[in-house]
Design an enzyme around this catalytic site. Structure first.
Site, PDB file in Angstrom:
ATOM      1  CD  GLU A  44      13.846   1.064   9.079  1.00 48.99           C
ATOM      2  OE1 GLU A  44      14.108   2.244   9.694  1.00 48.99           O
ATOM      3  OE2 GLU A  44      14.424   0.494   8.876  1.00 48.99           O
ATOM      4  CB  CYS A 104      13.398   9.334   8.452  1.00 48.57           C
ATOM      5  SG  CYS A 104      13.962   8.242   7.179  1.00 48.57           S
ATOM      6  CE  LYS A 107      -1.533   2.860   2.705  1.00 50.16           C
ATOM      7  NZ  LYS A 107      -1.817   4.299   2.079  1.00 50.16           N
ATOM      8  N   GLY A 120       3.002   4.049  13.490  1.00 49.23           N
ATOM      9  CA  GLY A 120       3.651   3.020  13.754  1.00 49.23           C
ATOM     10  C   GLY A 120       2.918   2.318  14.935  1.00 49.23           C
ATOM     11  CD  GLU A 124      10.118  12.796  11.854  1.00 51.04           C
ATOM     12  OE1 GLU A 124       8.918  12.570  12.139  1.00 51.04           O
ATOM     13  OE2 GLU A 124      10.888  12.187  11.271  1.00 51.04           O
ATOM     14  N   GLY A 148       6.792   5.103   8.305  1.00 54.31           N
ATOM     15  CA  GLY A 148       6.158   6.313   8.330  1.00 54.31           C
ATOM     16  C   GLY A 148       6.267   7.065   9.780  1.00 54.31           C
ATOM     17  CB  SER A 149       4.272   9.319  11.582  1.00 54.91           C
ATOM     18  OG  SER A 149       3.248   8.612  11.580  1.00 54.91           O
ATOM     19  CB  THR A 150       6.853   7.711  16.251  1.00 53.75           C
ATOM     20  OG1 THR A 150       8.302   7.638  15.727  1.00 53.75           O
ATOM     21  CG2 THR A 150       6.820   7.157  17.362  1.00 53.75           C
ATOM     22  CD  GLU A 151      -0.047  10.650  15.152  1.00 55.72           C
ATOM     23  OE1 GLU A 151       0.581  11.468  14.566  1.00 55.72           O
ATOM     24  OE2 GLU A 151      -1.459  11.157  15.553  1.00 55.72           O
TER      25      GLU A 151
HETATM   26  P1  NAP Z   1       2.487   8.545   7.913  1.00 53.00           P
HETATM   27  O1  NAP Z   1       1.390   9.461   8.253  1.00 53.00           O
HETATM   28  O2  NAP Z   1       2.543   7.747   9.154  1.00 53.00           O
HETATM   29  O3  NAP Z   1       2.308   7.492   6.833  1.00 53.00           O
HETATM   30  C1  NAP Z   1       2.668   6.436   6.474  1.00 53.00           C
HETATM   31  C2  NAP Z   1       1.742   5.242   5.907  1.00 53.00           C
HETATM   32  O4  NAP Z   1       0.999   4.859   6.659  1.00 53.00           O
HETATM   33  C3  NAP Z   1       1.074   5.897   4.661  1.00 53.00           C
HETATM   34  O5  NAP Z   1       0.917   4.916   3.721  1.00 53.00           O
HETATM   35  C4  NAP Z   1      -0.215   6.192   5.266  1.00 53.00           C
HETATM   36  O6  NAP Z   1      -1.291   6.256   4.353  1.00 53.00           O
HETATM   37  C5  NAP Z   1      -0.306   4.943   6.401  1.00 53.00           C
HETATM   38  N1  NAP Z   1      -1.327   4.998   7.446  1.00 53.00           N
HETATM   39  C6  NAP Z   1      -1.882   6.091   7.852  1.00 53.00           C
HETATM   40  N2  NAP Z   1      -2.834   5.904   8.885  1.00 53.00           N
HETATM   41  C7  NAP Z   1      -2.880   4.578   8.956  1.00 53.00           C
HETATM   42  C8  NAP Z   1      -3.407   3.700   9.745  1.00 53.00           C
HETATM   43  N3  NAP Z   1      -4.326   4.055  10.602  1.00 53.00           N
HETATM   44  N4  NAP Z   1      -3.271   2.408   9.626  1.00 53.00           N
HETATM   45  C9  NAP Z   1      -2.630   1.832   8.659  1.00 53.00           C
HETATM   46  N5  NAP Z   1      -1.762   2.688   7.657  1.00 53.00           N
HETATM   47  C10 NAP Z   1      -1.928   4.059   7.867  1.00 53.00           C
HETATM   48  O7  NAP Z   1       3.751   9.109   7.529  1.00 53.00           O
HETATM   49  P2  NAP Z   1       3.786  10.233   6.343  1.00 53.00           P
HETATM   50  O8  NAP Z   1       3.428  11.437   6.809  1.00 53.00           O
HETATM   51  O9  NAP Z   1       3.497   9.445   5.017  1.00 53.00           O
HETATM   52  O10 NAP Z   1       5.482  10.147   6.429  1.00 53.00           O
HETATM   53  C11 NAP Z   1       6.291  10.854   7.310  1.00 53.00           C
HETATM   54  C12 NAP Z   1       6.791  10.220   8.413  1.00 53.00           C
HETATM   55  O11 NAP Z   1       7.866   9.087   7.982  1.00 53.00           O
HETATM   56  C13 NAP Z   1       7.841  10.791   9.197  1.00 53.00           C
HETATM   57  O12 NAP Z   1       7.531  10.763  10.637  1.00 53.00           O
HETATM   58  C14 NAP Z   1       9.218  10.037   8.800  1.00 53.00           C
HETATM   59  O13 NAP Z   1      10.084  10.208   9.964  1.00 53.00           O
HETATM   60  C15 NAP Z   1       8.800   8.778   8.625  1.00 53.00           C
HETATM   61  N6  NAP Z   1      10.025   8.177   7.776  1.00 53.00           N
HETATM   62  C16 NAP Z   1      10.747   7.264   8.455  1.00 53.00           C
HETATM   63  C17 NAP Z   1      11.570   6.816   7.753  1.00 53.00           C
HETATM   64  C18 NAP Z   1      12.439   5.676   8.236  1.00 53.00           C
HETATM   65  O14 NAP Z   1      13.151   4.926   7.312  1.00 53.00           O
HETATM   66  N7  NAP Z   1      12.748   5.726   9.423  1.00 53.00           N
HETATM   67  C19 NAP Z   1      11.829   6.788   6.185  1.00 53.00           C
HETATM   68  C20 NAP Z   1      10.748   7.599   5.707  1.00 53.00           C
HETATM   69  C21 NAP Z   1       9.933   8.383   6.351  1.00 53.00           C
HETATM   70  P3  NAP Z   1      -1.788   7.627   3.590  1.00 53.00           P
HETATM   71  O15 NAP Z   1      -0.958   7.710   2.780  1.00 53.00           O
HETATM   72  O16 NAP Z   1      -3.304   7.624   3.444  1.00 53.00           O
HETATM   73  O17 NAP Z   1      -1.502   8.486   4.831  1.00 53.00           O
END
Ligand code: NAP
Ligand code: MG
Length: 506
Positions: A277, A311, A202, A260, A408, A255-258
Site C-alpha cells: 500500500e 495517502c 515492525k 516499497g 506526493e 509506506g512510500s513507493t520508494e
Molecule cells: P516509509 O519511509 O516508506 O516507511 C514505511 C515503513 O518502512 C517504516 O516502518 C519504515 O521504517 C520502513 N522502512 C524504511 N526503510 C526500509 C527498508 N530499507 N527496508 C524495510 N523497511 C523499511 O514511509 P513513511 O514515510 O513512514 O510513510 C509515508 C508514506 O506511506 C507515504 O508515501 C504514504 O503515501 C504512504 N502510505 C500509504 C498508504 C496506503 O494505504 N497506500 C497509507 C499510509 C501511508 P522507519 O520507521 O524506520 O522509517
C-alpha cells in the site's frame, strides 16, 4: 499565521503512567524484551520537539528470534488447530479491549504522531476495533470448493473427487508507516489472524507507542504466545531484516513507493509474497453543477486531514473554469480558518508535521511551487517556535507538469488546476497523469457523467460526491505505483491464504 500554545491540559492518568514506564520493550514469543545491543530509539512529540519516551531498537537478531517464535506459534496446535469459532472469539475479545482503551490509544497517538485529538477520535475508533471485529467473523467462513474431475482422461477407470483447501500463508511480516500507526497495524492484523497466520510486526520508528499497547492487549485477550510478535526498530535495520528473512512467507507493507520497491527486491531471496500500500496523488474533480456549499468543506477535509499526511489525500483539485474562482475562494476562506496548534489542544484543527525532516521536505516543495510559477493562494510559510508546524497551503497551478503537481508531498500543500469543456477522455488523461493510482473523486449532480468519469479514473477507489470513504468492508488499495493487492473486506483474505487442490481417486 500564529499557532496556539500548548494548553495546560491534563493527560489521562493511564497516559501519564504509560509515559513514565521507562524504555518500551519488544514482544517476542510472549516475552517483553530489550534489544540485545542495548540500543534504544528516542520518541519525540512533534508538537514540542521534546523527547517523551524511548523504545528498544530491535535489529536483525530480534527479527530472527521473532520469526522463529512466529514459526513455532504457526505450527503449534494451540493455534493451527484452534477452532475457527475460538479464533473468532479471541479476536472479538481483542476488539473489545481496544475499545476499552480507546482514550489511552488516542492520547498516545496524538503525542506520538501529532494528529489533533479531534482527528484521533474520528480516525481511530471504532475503525480499528471494527477492523478486528469484521475479520473475527471470517474464520468460520473461509472455505474451499469441490471441482469436477474426470479420471478417465488419465486412463483411470475410477471415480475421483477434487476439492480445494484454503490454508494460511504462514509467517507474515508487517512493516507500517507513522501516519495512522494503530490503524495500519489493525488492518494487517485482522486478515492475518482470521486466516490463521502468525505475525512479526515492525511499526514505524517515529510512532511505536500504540504498537506496544496493542501487544499488551493481544496478550490480555489470550492469544497463544508467538502468534503476534512486535519488534520496534528502524526500517534500514529491523525492517530490512524482516523483508529479507527466509523464514517469512509474506510481507504486508504500507509506506512510500520508494521503500516499497526496496521491499520487493529484498523479498526475492525466498520469493515471499508481497502486498504493498504505497503513495498517492489523488485527483478531486469538480464539475460546474456541483453543489459548492457542500463540495468546499468536503475538499478541505479530503485535502488537509492529518496535515495532508494521508495517502488518499485529495492533492490535485481540478475545478471547471465556470466555477474555478468561486471554488478557490471558498476553499481558501476555509483554509485560513484552520487553527494550527498542538494536537492535545482541543481548539487545534491542524497539528504539526511528523518531524523536522518531513517539514523540511514539505517546505522544499513549497519553494519549488513558488519558483516554478504556481500562484500561492494561501499559506506557504513555516511557523516558528517549538514543534514542526507549517501553514496549510494552497497553490493555483498553471500546468500539470509542476513538481508540486506530480509528486506526493505528504503535507498540507494542495494544488488546484482549471479545466474547460474537454471531453471526458482528455480530462481523465490529466487526472491519471501521475505514477500513482490510489484514490480519487468526482463531484457533480449529473450521475451519468459521474459514473462515466469514475470508470475512467485509474485508481483503486473512486468517490462520487465523496472522497475516500473508508470502510472495513470495501476493498482498498492502489493501481500503478500505488501498490499491489487490496486490503479491507473479503479481498484482503486472499493475500493471507494459499489454495491447495487435492484430488482423490476412489
Ligand atoms: P516509509 O519511509 O516508506 O516507511 C514505511 C515503513 O518502512 C517504516 O516502518 C519504515 O521504517 C520502513 N522502512 C524504511 N526503510 C526500509 C527498508 N530499507 N527496508 C524495510 N523497511 C523499511 O514511509 P513513511 O514515510 O513512514 O510513510 C509515508 C508514506 O506511506 C507515504 O508515501 C504514504 O503515501 C504512504 N502510505 C500509504 C498508504 C496506503 O494505504 N497506500 C497509507 C499510509 C501511508 P522507519 O520507521 O524506520 O522509517
Ligand atoms: Mg524513516
Amino acid at each position: 499565521m500564529d499557532k496556539l500554545a500548548l494548553p495546560a491540559y491534563d493527560l489521562l492518568p493511564e497516559t501519564q503512567a504509560f509515559l513514565k514506564q521507562g524504555t518500551l520493550k519488544m514482544l517476542i514469543g510472549g516475552d517483553w524484551v530489550e534489544a540485545q545491543s542495548g540500543e534504544t530509539i528516542d520518541v519525540f512529540d512533534p508538537a514540542t520537539g521534546e523527547k517523551i519516551i524511548e523504545v528498544a531498537a530491535g535489529g536483525a537478531e530480534e527479527i530472527d528470534l521473532a520469526v522463529q517464535a512466529a514459526r513455532k506459534a504457526f505450527e503449534n496446535p494451540n493455534w493451527s488447530r484452534m477452532s475457527p469459532t475460538e479464533r473468532g472469539k479471541l479476536m472479538w475479545k481483542l476488539a473489545d479491549l481496544l475499545e476499552e482503551n480507546a482514550a489511552l490509544f488516542q492520547e498516545l497517538e496524538v503525542l506520538d504522531n501529532g494528529m489533533t485529538i479531534v482527528a484521533a477520535r474520528m480516525a481511530m475508533f471504532p475503525f480499528c476495533s471494527d477492523m478486528i471485529r469484521y475479520y473475527a467473523g471470517w474464520p468460520t467462513k473461509i472455505t474451499g470448493r469441490t471441482l469436477p474431475t474426470d479420471p478417465t482422461r488419465y486412463g483411470l477407470e475410477k471415480e475421483a473427487l477434487t476439492y480445494t483447501l484454503r490454508e494460511p500463508l504462514g509467517v507474515v511480516g508487517t512493516i507500517t508507516p507513522w501516519n495512522y500507526p494503530l490503524g495500519m497495524l489493525t488492518m494487517k492484523l485482522g486478515p492475518a489472524l482470521a486466516t490463521g497466520c502468525t505475525l512479526v510486526m515492525k511499526p514505524a520508528e517515529l510512532t511505536p507507542m500504540t504498537a506496544v499497547l496493542l501487544g499488551r492487549l493481544i496478550q490480555q485477550a489470550g492469544f497463544p504466545e508467538g502468534v503476534v510478535n512486535i519488534v520496534s526498530g528502524k526500517g534500514e535495520t529491523a525492517g530490512a531484516a524482516l523483508a529479507a528473512h527466509a523464514g517469512v512467507d509474506k510481507i504486508a507493507f504500507t509506506g512510500s513507493t520508494e521503500v516499497g520497491k526496496i521491499i520487493v527486491k529484498a523479498a526475492t531471496g525466498n520469493l515471499k509474497k508481497v502486498s504493498l500500500e504505497l503513495g498517492g496523488k489523488s485527483p478531486f474533480i469538480v464539475f460546474p453543477d456541483a453543489i459548492l456549499e457542500e463540495v468546499i468543506p468536503a475538499t478541505v477535509r479530503a485535502s488537509y486531514f492529518l496535515q495532508g499526511q494521508n495517502c488518499m489525500a485529495a492533492t490535485r483539485l481540478f475545478a471547471h473554469e465556470d466555477i474555478y474562482d468561486r471554488f478557490v475562494e471558498g476553499v481558501s476562506q476555509l483554509v485560513k480558518k484552520f487553527v494550527v496548534g498542538p494536537g492535545m489542544n482541543p481548539e487545534s484543527t491542524m497539528g504539526p508535521l511528523i518531524s523536522s525532516e518531513q517539514r523540511n521536505r514539505v517546505m522544499d516543495f513549497v519553494e519549488s511551487g513558488k519558483q516554478e510559477g504556481a500562484e500561492l493562494v494561501v499559506g506557504g510559510s513555516k511557523i516558528d517556535g517549538p514543534g514542526y508546524f507549517i501553514e496549510p497551503t494552497l497553490f493555483s497551478c498553471p500546468t500539470d507538469e509542476l513538481r508540486i503537481v506530480r509528486n506526493e508531498i505528504f503535507g498540507p500543500v494542495i494544488c488546484v488546476e482549471r479545466f474547460g469543456n474537454d471531453d471526458l477522455d482528455a480530462l481523465a488523461r490529466r487526472a491519471n497523469n501521475t505514477m500513482y493510482g490510489l484514490s480519487g473523486s468526482v463531484w457533480t449532480q449529473n450521475l451519468s457523467l459521474a459514473h462515466r468519469m469514475a470508470r475512467r479514473i485509474d485508481s483503486g477507489q473512486v468517490g462520487i460526491n465523496c472522497h475516500a470513504p473508508l470502510d472495513v468492508t470495501h476493498p482498498f488499495g492502489g493501481n500503478k505505483q500505488s501498490g499491489w493487492g487490496r486490503e479491507f473486506g473479503e479481498e484482503a483474505l486472499d493475500m493471507y491464504l494459499k489454495t491447495k487442490s487435492i484430488t482423490a481417486v476412489t
